[in-house]
Design a protein around this motif. Structure first.
Motif, PDB file in Angstrom:
ATOM      1  N   LEU A 186      87.852  36.469 105.897  1.00 50.32           N
ATOM      2  CA  LEU A 186      87.287  35.896 107.181  1.00 50.32           C
ATOM      3  C   LEU A 186      88.217  35.735 108.296  1.00 50.32           C
ATOM      4  O   LEU A 186      88.263  36.069 109.458  1.00 50.32           O
ATOM      5  CB  LEU A 186      86.369  34.985 106.964  1.00 50.32           C
ATOM      6  CG  LEU A 186      84.910  35.472 106.224  1.00 50.32           C
ATOM      7  CD1 LEU A 186      84.121  34.289 106.209  1.00 50.32           C
ATOM      8  CD2 LEU A 186      84.381  36.627 106.733  1.00 50.32           C
ATOM      9  N   HIS A 187      89.243  35.001 107.768  1.00 55.89           N
ATOM     10  CA  HIS A 187      90.416  34.540 108.663  1.00 55.89           C
ATOM     11  C   HIS A 187      91.073  35.705 109.142  1.00 55.89           C
ATOM     12  O   HIS A 187      91.625  35.707 110.317  1.00 55.89           O
ATOM     13  CB  HIS A 187      91.420  33.535 107.972  1.00 55.89           C
ATOM     14  CG  HIS A 187      91.947  34.049 106.666  1.00 55.89           C
ATOM     15  ND1 HIS A 187      91.257  34.528 105.661  1.00 55.89           N
ATOM     16  CD2 HIS A 187      93.133  34.252 106.297  1.00 55.89           C
ATOM     17  CE1 HIS A 187      92.054  34.747 104.563  1.00 55.89           C
ATOM     18  NE2 HIS A 187      93.188  34.822 105.053  1.00 55.89           N
ATOM     19  N   GLU A 188      91.287  36.604 108.419  1.00 52.99           N
ATOM     20  CA  GLU A 188      92.108  37.820 108.679  1.00 52.99           C
ATOM     21  C   GLU A 188      91.221  38.629 109.911  1.00 52.99           C
ATOM     22  O   GLU A 188      91.640  39.055 111.016  1.00 52.99           O
ATOM     23  CB  GLU A 188      92.504  38.875 107.865  1.00 52.99           C
ATOM     24  CG  GLU A 188      93.569  38.121 106.715  1.00 52.99           C
ATOM     25  CD  GLU A 188      93.517  39.137 105.490  1.00 52.99           C
ATOM     26  OE1 GLU A 188      94.317  40.315 105.611  1.00 52.99           O
ATOM     27  OE2 GLU A 188      93.652  38.734 104.263  1.00 52.99           O
ATOM     28  N   LYS A 189      89.970  38.643 109.839  1.00 53.12           N
ATOM     29  CA  LYS A 189      89.110  39.118 110.555  1.00 53.12           C
ATOM     30  C   LYS A 189      88.953  38.570 111.827  1.00 53.12           C
ATOM     31  O   LYS A 189      89.030  39.154 112.751  1.00 53.12           O
ATOM     32  CB  LYS A 189      87.708  39.544 109.881  1.00 53.12           C
ATOM     33  CG  LYS A 189      87.848  40.737 108.721  1.00 53.12           C
ATOM     34  CD  LYS A 189      86.388  40.843 108.170  1.00 53.12           C
ATOM     35  CE  LYS A 189      86.438  41.928 107.045  1.00 53.12           C
ATOM     36  NZ  LYS A 189      87.264  43.190 107.236  1.00 53.12           N
ATOM     37  N   THR A 225     105.892  25.879  96.713  1.00 53.24           N
ATOM     38  CA  THR A 225     105.522  26.971  97.515  1.00 53.24           C
ATOM     39  C   THR A 225     106.199  28.250  97.753  1.00 53.24           C
ATOM     40  O   THR A 225     105.957  29.308  98.225  1.00 53.24           O
ATOM     41  CB  THR A 225     105.542  26.263  99.162  1.00 53.24           C
ATOM     42  OG1 THR A 225     106.568  25.695  99.345  1.00 53.24           O
ATOM     43  CG2 THR A 225     104.087  25.177  98.920  1.00 53.24           C
ATOM     44  N   ALA A 226     107.661  28.194  97.417  1.00 49.87           N
ATOM     45  CA  ALA A 226     108.291  29.323  97.594  1.00 49.87           C
ATOM     46  C   ALA A 226     107.862  30.322  96.457  1.00 49.87           C
ATOM     47  O   ALA A 226     107.904  31.522  96.668  1.00 49.87           O
ATOM     48  CB  ALA A 226     109.972  28.914  97.147  1.00 49.87           C
ATOM     49  N   ALA A 227     107.494  29.829  95.313  1.00 49.80           N
ATOM     50  CA  ALA A 227     107.048  30.675  94.106  1.00 49.80           C
ATOM     51  C   ALA A 227     105.845  31.274  94.545  1.00 49.80           C
ATOM     52  O   ALA A 227     105.499  32.475  94.328  1.00 49.80           O
ATOM     53  CB  ALA A 227     106.956  29.824  92.847  1.00 49.80           C
ATOM     54  N   LEU A 228     104.914  30.428  95.167  1.00 48.31           N
ATOM     55  CA  LEU A 228     103.694  31.038  95.596  1.00 48.31           C
ATOM     56  C   LEU A 228     103.807  32.100  96.704  1.00 48.31           C
ATOM     57  O   LEU A 228     102.890  33.022  96.648  1.00 48.31           O
ATOM     58  CB  LEU A 228     102.738  29.864  96.238  1.00 48.31           C
ATOM     59  CG  LEU A 228     101.416  30.309  96.773  1.00 48.31           C
ATOM     60  CD1 LEU A 228     100.519  31.020  95.866  1.00 48.31           C
ATOM     61  CD2 LEU A 228     100.786  29.050  97.547  1.00 48.31           C
ATOM     62  N   ARG A 229     104.681  32.162  97.561  1.00 48.16           N
ATOM     63  CA  ARG A 229     104.856  33.161  98.636  1.00 48.16           C
ATOM     64  C   ARG A 229     105.699  34.314  97.942  1.00 48.16           C
ATOM     65  O   ARG A 229     104.947  35.488  98.463  1.00 48.16           O
ATOM     66  CB  ARG A 229     105.884  32.518  99.537  1.00 48.16           C
ATOM     67  CG  ARG A 229     106.373  33.518 100.711  1.00 48.16           C
ATOM     68  CD  ARG A 229     107.332  33.156 101.621  1.00 48.16           C
ATOM     69  NE  ARG A 229     107.408  34.312 102.825  1.00 48.16           N
ATOM     70  CZ  ARG A 229     107.029  34.113 103.961  1.00 48.16           C
ATOM     71  NH1 ARG A 229     106.271  33.105 104.314  1.00 48.16           N
ATOM     72  NH2 ARG A 229     107.027  35.433 104.737  1.00 48.16           N
ATOM     73  N   ALA A 230     106.259  34.115  97.007  1.00 44.80           N
ATOM     74  CA  ALA A 230     106.715  35.556  96.287  1.00 44.80           C
ATOM     75  C   ALA A 230     105.532  36.249  95.608  1.00 44.80           C
ATOM     76  O   ALA A 230     105.455  37.449  95.690  1.00 44.80           O
ATOM     77  CB  ALA A 230     107.778  34.893  95.081  1.00 44.80           C
ATOM     78  N   GLN A 272     103.861  30.172 106.113  1.00 42.30           N
ATOM     79  CA  GLN A 272     103.548  30.687 107.489  1.00 42.30           C
ATOM     80  C   GLN A 272     103.999  32.036 107.689  1.00 42.30           C
ATOM     81  O   GLN A 272     104.651  32.470 107.108  1.00 42.30           O
ATOM     82  CB  GLN A 272     104.201  29.621 108.754  1.00 42.30           C
ATOM     83  CG  GLN A 272     103.845  28.464 108.691  1.00 42.30           C
ATOM     84  CD  GLN A 272     104.631  27.367 109.585  1.00 42.30           C
ATOM     85  OE1 GLN A 272     105.949  27.430 109.696  1.00 42.30           O
ATOM     86  NE2 GLN A 272     104.305  26.711 110.480  1.00 42.30           N
ATOM     87  N   GLY A 273     102.898  32.728 108.373  1.00 40.73           N
ATOM     88  CA  GLY A 273     103.066  33.973 108.878  1.00 40.73           C
ATOM     89  C   GLY A 273     102.272  35.149 107.834  1.00 40.73           C
ATOM     90  O   GLY A 273     102.536  36.210 107.939  1.00 40.73           O
ATOM     91  N   LEU A 274     101.962  34.460 106.625  1.00 36.31           N
ATOM     92  CA  LEU A 274     101.336  35.343 105.741  1.00 36.31           C
ATOM     93  C   LEU A 274      99.772  35.598 106.025  1.00 36.31           C
ATOM     94  O   LEU A 274      99.065  34.746 106.225  1.00 36.31           O
ATOM     95  CB  LEU A 274     101.374  34.963 104.308  1.00 36.31           C
ATOM     96  CG  LEU A 274     102.984  34.745 103.784  1.00 36.31           C
ATOM     97  CD1 LEU A 274     102.878  34.061 102.357  1.00 36.31           C
ATOM     98  CD2 LEU A 274     103.563  36.234 103.618  1.00 36.31           C
ATOM     99  N   LEU A 317      96.141  27.881 106.190  1.00 39.00           N
ATOM    100  CA  LEU A 317      96.688  26.718 106.202  1.00 39.00           C
ATOM    101  C   LEU A 317      95.989  25.587 106.914  1.00 39.00           C
ATOM    102  O   LEU A 317      95.512  26.055 108.107  1.00 39.00           O
ATOM    103  CB  LEU A 317      98.316  26.865 106.750  1.00 39.00           C
ATOM    104  CG  LEU A 317      99.123  27.862 106.033  1.00 39.00           C
ATOM    105  CD1 LEU A 317     100.605  27.846 106.907  1.00 39.00           C
ATOM    106  CD2 LEU A 317      99.447  27.605 104.466  1.00 39.00           C
ATOM    107  N   THR A 318      95.715  24.411 106.449  1.00 38.23           N
ATOM    108  CA  THR A 318      95.044  23.608 107.170  1.00 38.23           C
ATOM    109  C   THR A 318      95.766  22.173 107.114  1.00 38.23           C
ATOM    110  O   THR A 318      96.433  21.980 106.165  1.00 38.23           O
ATOM    111  CB  THR A 318      93.446  23.457 106.829  1.00 38.23           C
ATOM    112  OG1 THR A 318      93.479  22.869 105.204  1.00 38.23           O
ATOM    113  CG2 THR A 318      92.957  24.465 107.163  1.00 38.23           C
TER     114      THR A 318
END
Length: 414
Positions: free
Chosen positions: A132-135, A251-256, A287-289, A294-295
């Motif tokens: 939903l957030h992307e749409k 969070t770096a591992a999560l982004r990967a 950010q940016g993904l 993010l809240t």
């Protein structure tokens, strides 16, 4: 209100009591304390250690949320302070052993925002599953992208809850009502609610879960709790939520794992480093993904929850300050003490050692003070004795109590 024998010998009336409330604590909490006649100062943001040291001079009651840190250094500059209210669930921002050594009671709100956090978790699970957030972002950009690709129902999927406390267990019940299958893992032996299944290991939960929701506390050994190894063990295209503590997640591992496509999406409400004030800048590796929500640490930030928290914690501060009651204190022995206008009350915080109560009573007897009621409770190395007497207690008695070797703090409650 109180007379602390470590300070100049002066009884504090309600009008003399100073309260400092930080971090946008709800107006109901402020108004409740003002209604008791207290002097209440409010500030919108958190304070650094040095700022708090400057502001806390002469303060008797302190109210904070999650971003102001109470250190031993701060407490060393706060001789008037008798109680701290954490207007939130967590108390890891407070040095609890140091507050106990200083004879300062700490209170929090362990239940008031539970429902708000659970509702946010449910909303984010559905939003991630339906994209939903992307749409919504596409629509704001003027792009009509009416497609079912990548959108799924949550019904029939497995939710893995890591941490089955107040929030995790309530999330379990509501998620099951939506048709999710629930599994959970907790280091303590928790009773499963509804049809939830307990997993014996975290690895077992990760292997089964289509959605993993983290609900752990902020104790130091939870730092980095969920990292590369745990993300790698999650199911392909699973989703991840953290609405508990920012320090718990790498969070770096999560982004990967999001960029590789291994994970389908993530939602985070807490971060390792968070701004101290409204409007401050924020940065994160996530950010940016497009598949990340993010809240800004708003899990408990509903009007209903903040109002309840404001009233609840303020009432605990008042009850302790005026009557000595420690009901639901985080660090003090439990003692529920109603007001009794016909008696005078002495609250005595002390080291938990044999014979303290006998020494208190002997001393009171030697000064001709008649005891009409008494309670004693202990918690670890801390003891708390409250004595009701039928006459005013003079400064000589309070000074004698303060001189006992086990004494941490003496207060004379009117």
């Amino acid at each position: 209100m109180t007379h602390d024998t470590t300070l100049p010998a002066r009884r504090l009336d309600d009008a003399d009591v100073r309260v400092l409330l930080l971090e946008n604590i709800h107006a109901d909490g402020r108004d409740f304390l003002k209604g008791k006649g207290y002097q209440v100062e409010t500030r919108t943001g958190a304070l650094s250690e040095d700022e708090l040291i400057e502001a806390i001079d002469g303060v008797h009651l302190l109210g904070i949320r999650s971003t102001t840190y109470i250190t031993e250094k701060v407490l060393a500059h706060a001789p008037d302070l008798v109680a701290i209210g954490a207007f939130c669930i967590g108390t890891n921002q407070i040095d609890l052993p140091a507050t106990s050594r200083a004879g300062i009671a700490v209170f929090n709100a362990p239940y008031s925002n539970t429902r708000s956090v659970v509702e946010l978790a449910i909303a984010e699970i559905i939003s991630l599953a339906r994209r939903l957030h992307e749409k919504s972002t596409d629509m704001h950009r003027g792009l009509w992208n009416k497609s079912a690709q990548g959108s799924h129902e949550v019904r029939g999927r497995t939710l893995g809850i890591v941490g089955y406390g107040n929030i995790g267990s309530q999330l379990s019940v509501i998620a099951e009502a939506l048709g999710l299958r629930v599994v959970f893992y907790d280091i303590d032996d928790k009773l499963a609610l509804g049809n939830a299944k307990r997993c014996s290991t975290l690895e077992e939960l990760l292997a089964e879960s289509d959605v993993v929701s983290l609900h752990v506390d902020g104790r130091p050994n939870n730092a980095g709790f969920f990292g590369e190894e745990q993300f790698a063990a999650m199911k392909d295209r699973a989703m991840f939520l953290n609405l508990s503590r920012g320090i718990a997640v790498d969070t770096a591992a999560l982004r990967a794992h999001l960029e590789s496509g291994h994970l389908a999406g993530a939602a985070l409400d807490v971060f390792p480093v968070e701004p101290k004030r409204q409007g401050d800048s924020f940065t994160s590796e996530l950010q940016g993904l497009p598949n990340v929500i993010l809240t800004p640490h708003v899990g408990g930030s509903t009007q209903e929850a903040q109002q309840d928290i404001g009233r609840f914690v303020a009432s605990k501060l008042r009850s302790y300050a005026a009557f000595g009651s420690t009901s639901l204190s985080v660090n003090f022995p439990e003692m529920n003490l109603p007001a009794d206008p016909d008696k005078h009350r002495v609250a005595y915080v002390h080291q938990n050692a044999p014979g303290v109560l006998a020494r208190i009573n002997t001393l009171l007897g030697e000064h001709g003070v008649n005891i009409v009621g008494q309670q004693l409770a202990t918690r670890g190395e801390l003891g708390y004795a409250v004595t009701d007497v039928d006459t005013e207690v003079g400064p000589d008695v309070l000074a004698a109590l303060a001189a006992l070797p086990e004494t941490i703090r003496v207060r004379h409650l009117s």
